[in-house]
Write a protein that holds these residues in place. Sequence first.
Motif, PDB file in Angstrom:
ATOM      1  N   ALA A  78       0.704  -1.139  -0.077  1.00 20.84           N
ATOM      2  CA  ALA A  78       0.131   0.104  -0.202  1.00 20.84           C
ATOM      3  C   ALA A  78       0.744   1.008  -0.126  1.00 20.84           C
ATOM      4  O   ALA A  78       0.892   2.412  -0.617  1.00 20.84           O
ATOM      5  CB  ALA A  78      -0.830   0.331   1.167  1.00 20.84           C
ATOM      6  N   THR A  81       2.284   1.472  -3.211  1.00 20.93           N
ATOM      7  CA  THR A  81       1.516   2.001  -4.217  1.00 20.93           C
ATOM      8  C   THR A  81       0.558   3.442  -3.930  1.00 20.93           C
ATOM      9  O   THR A  81       0.926   4.428  -5.529  1.00 20.93           O
ATOM     10  CB  THR A  81      -0.032   1.237  -4.431  1.00 20.93           C
ATOM     11  N   GLN A  82       0.630   4.450  -2.993  1.00 24.09           N
ATOM     12  CA  GLN A  82       0.337   5.686  -2.969  1.00 24.09           C
ATOM     13  C   GLN A  82       2.051   6.548  -2.783  1.00 24.09           C
ATOM     14  O   GLN A  82       1.842   7.214  -3.831  1.00 24.09           O
ATOM     15  CB  GLN A  82       0.454   5.639  -1.164  1.00 24.09           C
TER      16      GLN A  82
END
Length: 89
Positions: A78, A81-82
């Motif tokens: 995550a 991706t961020q």
Amino acid sequence: MKFHVDVEMTPAELRKLMGLPDLEALQQRMLDDIQARIERGVEGYDPMELMQPYLKTSLASMDMMQRLFAASLGAAGAAKTQTSGSGGD
């Protein structure tokens, strides 16, 4: 300045020095009890019943470790991706 000290002692001496209890008699009683159950044969001796407490804790520990790894991998994915999604603005 470094000091290097070598100490030779038996496990029993180390336990006494550290203030740990001597469980040798307890362990011997447990082993004698297990051996007596084995010698009695099928009556009172079930290998799975004997090992079940150890298996339960081992399996629970493995499950907890897998969940921890999955959570950390999910958090890392995550975060990646961020970071990659906001870098092109």
